[in-house]
Design a protein around this motif. Structure first.
Motif: not given
Ligand SMILES: C[S@@+](CC[C@H](N)C(=O)[O-])C[C@H]1O[C@@H](n2cnc3c(N)ncnc32)[C@H](O)[C@@H]1O
Lengths: 189, 280
Positions: A96, A133, A136, A140, A143-145, A147-149, A151, B187, B254-255, B257, B259, B267, B269, B274
């Motif tokens: 335990r 992880r 990933m 991720e 990819a996020a950066q 994609i956001q640029d 967008e 736990n 975060s990934t 959109t 659009s 969007p 910033r 975003i």
């Protein structure tokens, strides 16, 4: 050499000798402590993958004490307790508190080595999952950066397009003038 | 292990789509077998067709719930992607409070409603709650309501208990926050009552109408639309646009959109992240 670093703790010299030999034959990197106090000292200085400890030991620090010291210092280290039949209840208490497993005396070495294999496999799996992880997360994040640029630029371009179509459709403004304003919008940043 | 036939894949993925909107790639046979296989065994069914038939015939929808729990990806963590929570702390909440308190000049407590539209096991909503708690020391001056919804009963139940094992708790939570907002029993780690009390939870399928939830100032809809097809994503974000306050804001994964999905949003910033607001 196997990939597990083991600390074995027992106050009985005969058991220590026997265990040391067995672990050596199986090519485990092994450190031996003669009691709980010494074990706690080792644990504070070095990192082990597995701590294999007798449950009942004299001298103030018993197996539970070793377990607690280990979990405090490095929660990733797995602790296996070795216990006489009479103290099974204590072993359950120890489970335990985060022990990986317990073995009964007299130690069946086949059982011990199977258990160590299991621990080794679990550690590999844990490492693989952690690596995955991490990979990933990095992917991720990248990819996020991107994609956001994208967008943001899509939104900006859409804004420009609607401004331009607004200008171009203004019938009351001279055609050349309209085109020149439109070009200005395009080149503006 | 029971094999799934191509025809069963077709039937089952259509069924899953109908009950959840989750659009499964029919070439990923392993996905069906690893996620539904154990359910098949537990229920003692001999084929996937039988699972489908029994699920359809079950008026209590017990099996449907189990299928959704098995198929949905509940992957989440505290403070996932960090960016959105920075946006919340430094931009969105302060802006809303400024705007509202100017309007009502302190007569009524400023109210803020926040929705986590696919809250999974609750990490997202509790991360939001922790940000608010730290940002607004004088909670009494505000009327804050957090709502977490998800289609998975198991996920909603765990969120509502606010209990996490050591693997879940390790992810994304700094040590000081862990000590401050959780207590350890056995736990499992349990969210403290002061944070728990800020949120409520309920089961909701985003494919169905949800206007009855009322208006929201902030909506988190992250990492759920990725499981839907384009048509359903469009419908979903349109419905969200309908219930967002005019000065409210939407945060997506975060990934993800918007659009080409919902032109009603634009969007904005803030720092490296975003968020979306309704076009004026
Ligand atoms: C990957 S989790 C995302 C959790 C959290 N928003 C995050 O970003 O960490 C996706 C969640 O969406 C839920 N979900 C899937 N289809 C849904 C639907 N039609 N309506 C509501 N929730 C759904 C799943 O049960 C799952 O808990």
């Amino acid at each position: 050499m196997k990939d597990l670093k083991i600390l074995f703790v027992d106050d009985d010299p005969v058991t220590r000798k026997l265990m040391e030999k067995k672990l050596q034959i199986e090519e485990y990197e092994t450190t031996i402590a003669v009691n709980g106090v010494e074990a706690v000292d080792f644990i504070s200085k070095y990192r082990f993958d597995v701590v294999l400890t007798d449950l009942m030991m004299p001298g103030g620090v018993d197996g539970i004490g070793v377990l607690q010291a280990t979990k405090e210092k490095s929660p990733q280290t797995d602790v296996v307790l070795i216990t006489a039949y009479a103290s099974i209840d204590n072993a359950v208490t120890a489970m335990r508190q985060g022990a990986f497993d317990y073995l009964q005396k007299p130690i069946n070495f086949d059982e011990l080595f199977l258990l160590l294999d299991k621990i080794s496999n679990l550690k590999k799996l844990g490492k693989a999952a952690g690596d995955l992880r991490e990979a990933m997360d990095v992917t991720e994040c990248n990819a996020a950066q991107t994609i956001q640029d994208l967008e943001m630029s899509v939104s900006e371009l859409n804004g420009k397009i609607s401004e331009i179509s607004h200008i171009l459709s203004k019938k009351n403004v001279d055609a050349a003038k309209r085109v020149s304003i439109a070009l200005d919008i395009i080149s503006a940043t | 292990m029971t094999k799934i036939t191509p025809n069963e894949i077709k039937i089952i993925s259509k069924y899953i789509y109908d009950i959840s909107g989750i659009y499964l790639d029919q070439t990923k046979i392993y996905l069906f077998e690893t996620r539904l296989g154990p359910l098949l065994e537990k229920e003692g069914f001999s084929s996937y067709s039988e699972l489908y038939q029994k699920a359809r015939a079950d008026p209590g929808k017990k099996l449907e719930i189990k299928i959704i729990d098995a198929i949905s990806t509940n992957e989440t963590l505290f403070f996932r992607d960090t960016g959105p929570f920075e946006v919340l702390r430094h931009k969105v909440v302060p802006d809303i409070i400024d705007a509202r308190s100017a309007k009502f000049s302190g007569l009524l407590p400023t109210s803020i409603r926040i929705w986590s539209a696919a809250c999974s096991t609750g990490q997202e909503i509790y991360s939001i709650a922790i940000v608010l708690k730290e940002l607004l020391p004088d909670m009494k001056k505000y009327n804050i309501k957090l709502l977490g919804t998800d289609i998975s009963d198991a996920a909603v139940a765990q969120a509502s208990y606010g209990k996490y094992n050591k693997f879940e708790i390790e992810r994304g939570l700094a040590k000081d926050k862990l000590q401050k907002y959780f207590s350890l029993s056995g736990n499992t780690w349990k969210i403290k009552d002061e944070i728990r009390a800020m949120a409520s939870f309920r089961k909701l399928n985003l494919m169905l109408p949800f206007a009855a939830l009322g208006k929201f100032d902030i909506v988190f809809c992250r990492n759920v639309a990725i499981y839907f097809n384009m048509e359903d994503r469009k419908k979903l974000f349109n419905k969200i646009a309908d219930l967002l306050a005019p000065d409210g804001c939407l945060i997506v994964g975060s990934t993800e959109t918007l659009s080409g999905i919902c032109p009603r949003f634009e969007p904005k910033r803030h720092m490296r992240s975003i968020f979306y607001q309704l076009k004026k």
